[in-house]
Design an enzyme around this catalytic site. Structure first.
Site, short mmCIF file in Angstrom:
data_model
loop_
_atom_site.label_atom_id
_atom_site.label_comp_id
_atom_site.label_asym_id
_atom_site.label_seq_id
_atom_site.Cartn_x
_atom_site.Cartn_y
_atom_site.Cartn_z
CE LYS A 49 -11.36 -10.53 -20.45
NZ LYS A 49 -12.61 -9.76 -20.44
CB CYS A 84 5.29 -4.02 0.14
SG CYS A 84 6.05 -2.43 -0.18
CG HIS A 123 5.93 -5.70 -4.36
ND1 HIS A 123 4.64 -5.58 -3.91
CD2 HIS A 123 6.54 -4.53 -4.06
CE1 HIS A 123 4.46 -4.38 -3.37
NE2 HIS A 123 5.61 -3.73 -3.45
CG ASP A 182 -15.57 -11.31 -19.54
OD1 ASP A 182 -14.55 -12.02 -19.72
OD2 ASP A 182 -15.52 -10.14 -19.14
N GLY A 191 0.86 -1.19 0.00
CA GLY A 191 0.00 0.00 0.00
C GLY A 191 0.89 1.23 0.00
#
Ligand code: XMP
Length: 517
Positions: free
Chosen positions: A373, A82, A169, A227, A55
């Site tokens: 997706k 992080c 990360h 979709d 964040g």
């Protein structure tokens, strides 16, 4: 049987969806929840793992998102990433300070070989760092397991309690062994079974749909996009002819696309397929209109008018289905600049529209509501939906309507459809298709002088656009090789009637947008 669940608590980082996707790629079902989700609610979900995201904030700023210490008492392993890593330290009594020098980019860390997180990871490896604060003292009971030149606690843990924290990360591909580390956390620390498998998903979803729908009917709006196509495939497998798909062809699709969609779905799947051809009606409404926003509004309004009218005819109680996917539903945590509703409207997207009150259904079905997706595409491939449809590029709701600048006419639609088809064909043949995220032709409202044989011409200009991007929020124009551009230009001017000039759009986003309108 429900899948094991990993919860990603969203503290506003830019890679949050990426963390969730990586966890799922490791075979563990994962959901993103706001950082302030009540602990009781989290407990009730019975997660096997919890991950705190990054964040943009500082834990010392009391207006930053924090979390109650109680989260560490529910008996679930935690991994902080992080900002989430600093939060683990700060919440449990460690110390966080501001770095003299921010660490940003690819940084080498070395680990002390004692941590399960680094199992089978080389002692030295490159990770992606992006932080200004750092953990200067780890909480009692914790040990440091990795460090970089500027970050003394790049990773630390309390192995007994199963609390882990990494300053870098692991979810981004720049972290060489990041996925391995996440995998280690899930399997070595949390003991996950890896029960999130797409084949199972299809089987379970089909069974659930059958049970939910019974002998009732379902209607689904099919746009020809990924979709809704995959949703149609799943529903067809579940209930066959009880499914009616309504496909509104406003005549603003790419060349032959309407026929391709119809052929695919009528041949491949058992369902009632209803195609509404309404180009004339749309052109009538768009006559004389050249303002981009007005065009979008007219196309959007008309589309839903035709769509709901057809649904009224077709629906007979039963269910309404739609192809909503997981990212459409994620509610962002505080501090996330990309949070829903926080971005200014640059262009009107007309995809989200309310159902008219007079149309009554027994309920709404969203078979893809939990999928990202990539997962939707994987399901699509497994259902046998053609590759071109499953890997279809994003295509704006208003279709070619936003790629024809100025007034839209039947003649202009034909010119653009032909030009776009030639451009796409040439990109396919050149073998660079997979490097491009989106590519298409645009018909600006411009005619220019040219010469053909001995004759002067005064005809259309075609612009071609090809972009690379990670998320479509920003994009760069693709460096298409000159020889490919040369072939495209040659073919467009030779093969497409009424085209005598071609330009390549070399604008990035920002300041440009991907589409021209
Ligand atoms: P822009 O032009 O806003 O486009 O930079 C970003 C991405 O969104 C697509 N796009 C749309 N998609 N309905 C959609 O479903 C729309 O109205 C719409 N307008 C743009 C565009 O193709 C690009 O992928």
């Amino acid at each position: 049987m429900a899948n094991q669940l990993c919860i990603v608590l969203d503290f506003g980082g830019q890679y949050n969806q990426l963390i969730a996707r990586r966890v799922r790629e490791c075979g563990v079902y994962c959901e993103i929840k706001r950082y302030d989700t009540p602990i009781e609610e989290i407990k009730a979900l019975d997660p096997v793992a919890i991950i705190f995201t990054g964040g943009p904030n500082s834990v010392y700023d009391m207006s930053s998102p924090h979390i109650s210490k109680d989260i560490f008492d529910i008996g679930v392993p935690v991994l902080g990433i992080c900002y989430g890593c600093q939060l683990v330290a700060w919440t449990l009594g460690g110390e966080v300070k501001s770095c003299e020098k921010s660490e940003y980019g690819k940084i080498e860390i070395s680990h002390n070989k004692g941590s399960l997180i680094f199992k089978d990871v080389p002692e030295k490896s490159v990770v992606w760092m992006s932080h200004t604060d750092y953990v200067s003292r780890v909480p009692e009971g914790f040990t440091v397991t990795a460090a970089s030149a500027d970050c003394p606690a790049a990773a630390f843990e309390n192995a007994e309690k199963k609390f882990y924290a990494v300053q870098f990360h692991p979810e981004v591909t720049h972290s060489e062994f990041g996925k391995k580390m996440l995998h280690n956390f899930l399997y070595e620390v949390c003991g996950c079974k890896g029960d999130w498998v797409m084949d199972d998903f299809i089987e379970k979803t089909v069974a659930k749909l059958r049970e939910q729908i019974g002998d009732k009917k379902v209607v689904l709006g099919l746009s020809g996009g990924v979709d809704s196509s995959v949703a149609a495939g799943l529903l067809s497998r579940a209930v066959g002819k009880q499914l009616t798909c309504v496909f509104v062809d406003q005549g603003l699709m790419r060349k032959d696309e309407g026929d391709f969609v119809e052929e695919t779905f009528t041949k491949l799947f058992d369902m009632k397929f209803v195609r509404v051809n309404c180009q004339k009606q749309f052109l009538e409404k768009l006559k004389g209109v050249s303002d981009p926003e007005q065009k979008r509004k007219i196309i959007g309004t008309e589309f839903y008018k035709v769509f709901w009218d057809k649904i009224r005819e077709e629906a007979d109680g039963g269910f309404f289905a739609q192809g909503t996917i997981y990212p459409d539903r994620i509610e962002s945590g505080k501090g996330n600049a990309a949070g829903k509703g926080s971005t200014a409207t640059i262009k009107t997207h007309h995809n989200m529209v309310e159902k008219p009150a007079d149309i009554k259904f027994d309920g709404t079905i969203e078979p893809l509501a939990d999928l990202f997706k990539d997962e939707v595409r994987a399901v699509g491939e497994k259902l046998g939906i053609p590759h071109d449809l499953v890997w279809r590029q994003p295509f704006p709701g208003p279709g070619l309507g936003v790629r024809i600048i100025g007034e839209i006419t039947e003649e202009k639609i034909k010119v653009l459809q032909e030009a776009d088809a030639v451009f796409r064909d040439e990109i396919k043949k050149s073998g660079i298709e997979s490097e491009l995220k989106q590519f298409f032709a645009v018909l600006p409202d411009v005619k220019t002088v040219g010469v053909m044989g001995d004759h002067r011409t005064y005809d259309h200009l075609i612009a071609i656009r090809a972009i690379t991007t990670d998320d479509f929020m920003t994009a760069d124009w693709a460096r298409i090789p000159y020889d490919v551009l040369a072939r495209v230009s040659n073919r467009l001017t030779n093969e497409v009637e009424h085209v005598n000039r071609v330009v390549y759009d070399i604008t990035s986003k920002p300041p440009g947008t991907v589409e021209w309108e």
